[in-house]
Motif scaffolding. Structure first.
Motif, PDB file in Angstrom:
ATOM      1  N   ARG A   4       0.858  -1.179   0.000  1.00  0.00           N
ATOM      2  CA  ARG A   4       0.000   0.000   0.000  1.00  0.00           C
ATOM      3  C   ARG A   4       0.889   1.221   0.000  1.00  0.00           C
ATOM      4  O   ARG A   4       1.905   1.257   0.680  1.00  0.00           O
ATOM      5  CB  ARG A   4      -0.876   0.053   1.256  1.00  0.00           C
ATOM      6  CG  ARG A   4      -2.077  -0.841   1.243  1.00  0.00           C
ATOM      7  CD  ARG A   4      -3.173  -0.372   0.289  1.00  0.00           C
ATOM      8  NE  ARG A   4      -3.556   1.002   0.408  1.00  0.00           N
ATOM      9  CZ  ARG A   4      -4.530   1.466   1.183  1.00  0.00           C
ATOM     10  NH1 ARG A   4      -5.247   0.652   1.901  1.00  0.00           N
ATOM     11  NH2 ARG A   4      -4.802   2.759   1.228  1.00  0.00           N
ATOM     12  N   VAL A   5       0.505   2.214  -0.739  1.00  0.00           N
ATOM     13  CA  VAL A   5       1.229   3.476  -0.793  1.00  0.00           C
ATOM     14  C   VAL A   5       0.299   4.560  -0.287  1.00  0.00           C
ATOM     15  O   VAL A   5      -0.844   4.662  -0.724  1.00  0.00           O
ATOM     16  CB  VAL A   5       1.682   3.796  -2.242  1.00  0.00           C
ATOM     17  CG1 VAL A   5       2.320   5.171  -2.306  1.00  0.00           C
ATOM     18  CG2 VAL A   5       2.624   2.718  -2.748  1.00  0.00           C
ATOM     19  N   PHE A   6       0.778   5.350   0.647  1.00  0.00           N
ATOM     20  CA  PHE A   6       0.017   6.473   1.187  1.00  0.00           C
ATOM     21  C   PHE A   6       0.704   7.751   0.732  1.00  0.00           C
ATOM     22  O   PHE A   6       1.884   7.944   0.993  1.00  0.00           O
ATOM     23  CB  PHE A   6      -0.032   6.419   2.718  1.00  0.00           C
ATOM     24  CG  PHE A   6      -0.712   5.192   3.252  1.00  0.00           C
ATOM     25  CD1 PHE A   6      -2.083   5.181   3.450  1.00  0.00           C
ATOM     26  CD2 PHE A   6       0.017   4.051   3.544  1.00  0.00           C
ATOM     27  CE1 PHE A   6      -2.718   4.048   3.931  1.00  0.00           C
ATOM     28  CE2 PHE A   6      -0.611   2.916   4.030  1.00  0.00           C
ATOM     29  CZ  PHE A   6      -1.978   2.911   4.225  1.00  0.00           C
ATOM     30  N   ARG A   7      -0.011   8.616   0.072  1.00  0.00           N
ATOM     31  CA  ARG A   7       0.537   9.900  -0.383  1.00  0.00           C
ATOM     32  C   ARG A   7       0.044  10.987   0.556  1.00  0.00           C
ATOM     33  O   ARG A   7      -1.161  11.163   0.725  1.00  0.00           O
ATOM     34  CB  ARG A   7       0.114  10.176  -1.817  1.00  0.00           C
ATOM     35  CG  ARG A   7       0.649   9.124  -2.774  1.00  0.00           C
ATOM     36  CD  ARG A   7       0.476   9.539  -4.218  1.00  0.00           C
ATOM     37  NE  ARG A   7       0.880   8.485  -5.104  1.00  0.00           N
ATOM     38  CZ  ARG A   7       2.138   8.221  -5.449  1.00  0.00           C
ATOM     39  NH1 ARG A   7       3.100   8.967  -4.963  1.00  0.00           N
ATOM     40  NH2 ARG A   7       2.412   7.234  -6.262  1.00  0.00           N
ATOM     41  N   ILE A   8       0.988  11.679   1.136  1.00  0.00           N
ATOM     42  CA  ILE A   8       0.669  12.708   2.126  1.00  0.00           C
ATOM     43  C   ILE A   8       1.024  14.064   1.522  1.00  0.00           C
ATOM     44  O   ILE A   8       2.181  14.316   1.190  1.00  0.00           O
ATOM     45  CB  ILE A   8       1.461  12.474   3.431  1.00  0.00           C
ATOM     46  CG1 ILE A   8       1.177  11.066   3.952  1.00  0.00           C
ATOM     47  CG2 ILE A   8       1.094  13.532   4.464  1.00  0.00           C
ATOM     48  CD1 ILE A   8       2.137  10.617   5.040  1.00  0.00           C
ATOM     49  N   HIS A   9       0.032  14.922   1.372  1.00  0.00           N
ATOM     50  CA  HIS A   9       0.247  16.226   0.746  1.00  0.00           C
ATOM     51  C   HIS A   9       0.393  17.345   1.763  1.00  0.00           C
ATOM     52  O   HIS A   9       0.905  18.416   1.438  1.00  0.00           O
ATOM     53  CB  HIS A   9      -0.899  16.545  -0.216  1.00  0.00           C
ATOM     54  CG  HIS A   9      -0.987  15.560  -1.340  1.00  0.00           C
ATOM     55  ND1 HIS A   9      -0.176  15.609  -2.439  1.00  0.00           N
ATOM     56  CD2 HIS A   9      -1.766  14.466  -1.515  1.00  0.00           C
ATOM     57  CE1 HIS A   9      -0.456  14.609  -3.258  1.00  0.00           C
ATOM     58  NE2 HIS A   9      -1.420  13.901  -2.716  1.00  0.00           N
ATOM     59  N   GLU A  10      -0.095  17.128   2.968  1.00  0.00           N
ATOM     60  CA  GLU A  10      -0.005  18.145   4.018  1.00  0.00           C
ATOM     61  C   GLU A  10       0.386  17.480   5.324  1.00  0.00           C
ATOM     62  O   GLU A  10       0.093  16.296   5.539  1.00  0.00           O
ATOM     63  CB  GLU A  10      -1.358  18.846   4.189  1.00  0.00           C
ATOM     64  CG  GLU A  10      -1.817  19.608   2.970  1.00  0.00           C
ATOM     65  CD  GLU A  10      -3.200  20.223   3.169  1.00  0.00           C
ATOM     66  OE1 GLU A  10      -3.824  19.998   4.235  1.00  0.00           O
ATOM     67  OE2 GLU A  10      -3.655  20.923   2.259  1.00  0.00           O
TER      68      GLU A  10
END
Length: 141
Positions: A4-10
């Motif tokens: 699983r890949v989690f993309r965190i923008h903030e």
């Protein structure tokens, strides 16, 4: 579930990403042969729309001019060929249990890596005697 890949923008999204990842640990750990891996890195910039447009221009041009053993191949076939030859392959299991391979997606490449990938294709094509004119598009764009 392989990964699983989690993309965190903030910064505010960090906690929820870790909570969601933590919830996956028991199921993943039960299937893991050698443990789990956690990777935290800056997000890669994805290729631009212009790069993508140029890439498919290269492949369409190659499909139109390249002949191998009295055969031509589609842009989709060249796409798969170059993914396998230049990026590598990944295995996946079909519902029948058969194991297949496919080229690793070009979407895994950063803007810079995708530019280098296209250059490799152009060099290869020129070495085969098929210089690609879509390369001239880069200078005009």
């Amino acid at each position: 579930m392989a990964e699983r890949v989690f993309r965190i923008h903030e910064e505010a999204g960090i906690r929820s990403a870790f909570v969601a990842a933590w919830a996956l640990v028991p199921a993943l750990f039960a299937k893991a042969k050698h443990g789990l891996e956690i990777v935290i890195r800056p997000m890669k910039d994805k290729r631009s729309v212009a790069q993508n447009r140029r890439y498919w221009m290269l492949l369409r041009e190659l499909a139109a001019i390249a002949w191998i053993d009295d055969r031509q191949f589609s842009d989709q076939t060249w796409h798969e060929h170059f993914k396998r030859a230049l990026i590598g392959c990944e295995e996946f299991v079909l519902p029948s249990g058969a194991i297949e391979q496919r080229g690793i997606s070009t979407t895994t490449l950063s803007i810079e890596e995708f530019g280098e990938y296209m250059t490799q294709i152009e060099v290869w094509a020129a070495e085969q005697g098929w210089p690609l004119m879509a390369g001239e598009w880069r200078a005009a764009a």
